[in-house]
Write an enzyme that holds these catalytic residues in place. Sequence first.
Site, PDB file in Angstrom:
ATOM      1  N   ASP A  39       0.817  -1.206   0.000  1.00  0.00           N
ATOM      2  CA  ASP A  39       0.000   0.000   0.000  1.00  0.00           C
ATOM      3  C   ASP A  39       0.859   1.267   0.000  1.00  0.00           C
ATOM      4  O   ASP A  39       0.650   2.172  -0.813  1.00  0.00           O
ATOM      5  CB  ASP A  39      -0.937   0.018   1.204  1.00  0.00           C
ATOM      6  CG  ASP A  39      -1.964  -1.104   1.170  1.00  0.00           C
ATOM      7  OD1 ASP A  39      -2.295  -1.569   0.070  1.00  0.00           O
ATOM      8  OD2 ASP A  39      -2.432  -1.515   2.244  1.00  0.00           O
ATOM      9  N   GLU A  58      -9.185  -2.297   3.892  1.00  0.00           N
ATOM     10  CA  GLU A  58      -8.959  -1.831   5.258  1.00  0.00           C
ATOM     11  C   GLU A  58     -10.122  -0.984   5.748  1.00  0.00           C
ATOM     12  O   GLU A  58     -10.500  -1.049   6.922  1.00  0.00           O
ATOM     13  CB  GLU A  58      -7.654  -1.041   5.327  1.00  0.00           C
ATOM     14  CG  GLU A  58      -6.412  -1.900   5.176  1.00  0.00           C
ATOM     15  CD  GLU A  58      -5.132  -1.105   5.289  1.00  0.00           C
ATOM     16  OE1 GLU A  58      -4.063  -1.736   5.409  1.00  0.00           O
ATOM     17  OE2 GLU A  58      -5.171   0.136   5.240  1.00  0.00           O
TER      18      GLU A  58
END
Length: 274
Positions: free
Chosen positions: A55, A171
């Site tokens: 990420d 997430e």
Amino acid sequence: MTQQADQQQLIQSALQVKASIAPSDEINTRVEFLCSQMLETGQHGLVLGISGGVDSTVAGRLAQLAVEKARDKGFDACFYAMRLPYGDQKDEEDAQQALTFIGPDEVLAVNVKPASDAMLTSLEEGGLEFKDAAQRDFVLGNIKARQRMVAQYAVAGAKSGLVVGTDQAAEALMGFFTKYGDGACDLAPLTGLTKAQVREIGAALGAPASLVEKLPTADLESLQPQLADEEAMGVTYAEIDAFLSGQEVSEQAYTTITRTYQRTEHKRQLPKTP
């Protein structure tokens, strides 16, 4: 449409998820977003912590491309990549590999261990008691995440910059971030992407395969270093991505995901007001 599918569609829409993407188009759109935000706000920098995971590797490369695009437009811009370890990071080599790939304008390294430990000590000296070592470690983990954001905003304040976050749809769905820690940022260029889509973009950008396919870990637990995200969440990223893409998932995965989504709703909202 079944109730399960209907619920998935509602969440997919709320988190801005597309079932499939064209990586090159997403790269262009998100680089332009970061660039335009600097131009519109008059801020001259982007700041992001680089952990060595996919990420931050992807977000970091997008940020570097964005400041280069801004400079091509005659705008003074700089990307500040930050290393924010808690003491010695076990996968430091991955973080360094990510920095090499990203090619940031500047790199700043700040060890958050002294500040994090000092805060915990001060809390305990002030009378805070924990029910067990696991709870103490959990609280310390959140302190680490928030100290990292304190450092990033300090740099942004000193350099007239905007803080870039790494939150993506998987997430966000699971509330798998620290409120006012890694969940705090000015710009979130990975919004709406599943974990697999972040990996697709990483591959399209030319990121090292070892980072693109790396086992994700928040690494906030001192008692369980490098604890896998999937173990902590109780569900795999493949199941989360399937849920977000409208595919059928097991009853166990569906229940875990929807209950966690509901329980962590407060993390996705602005502060409540009277």
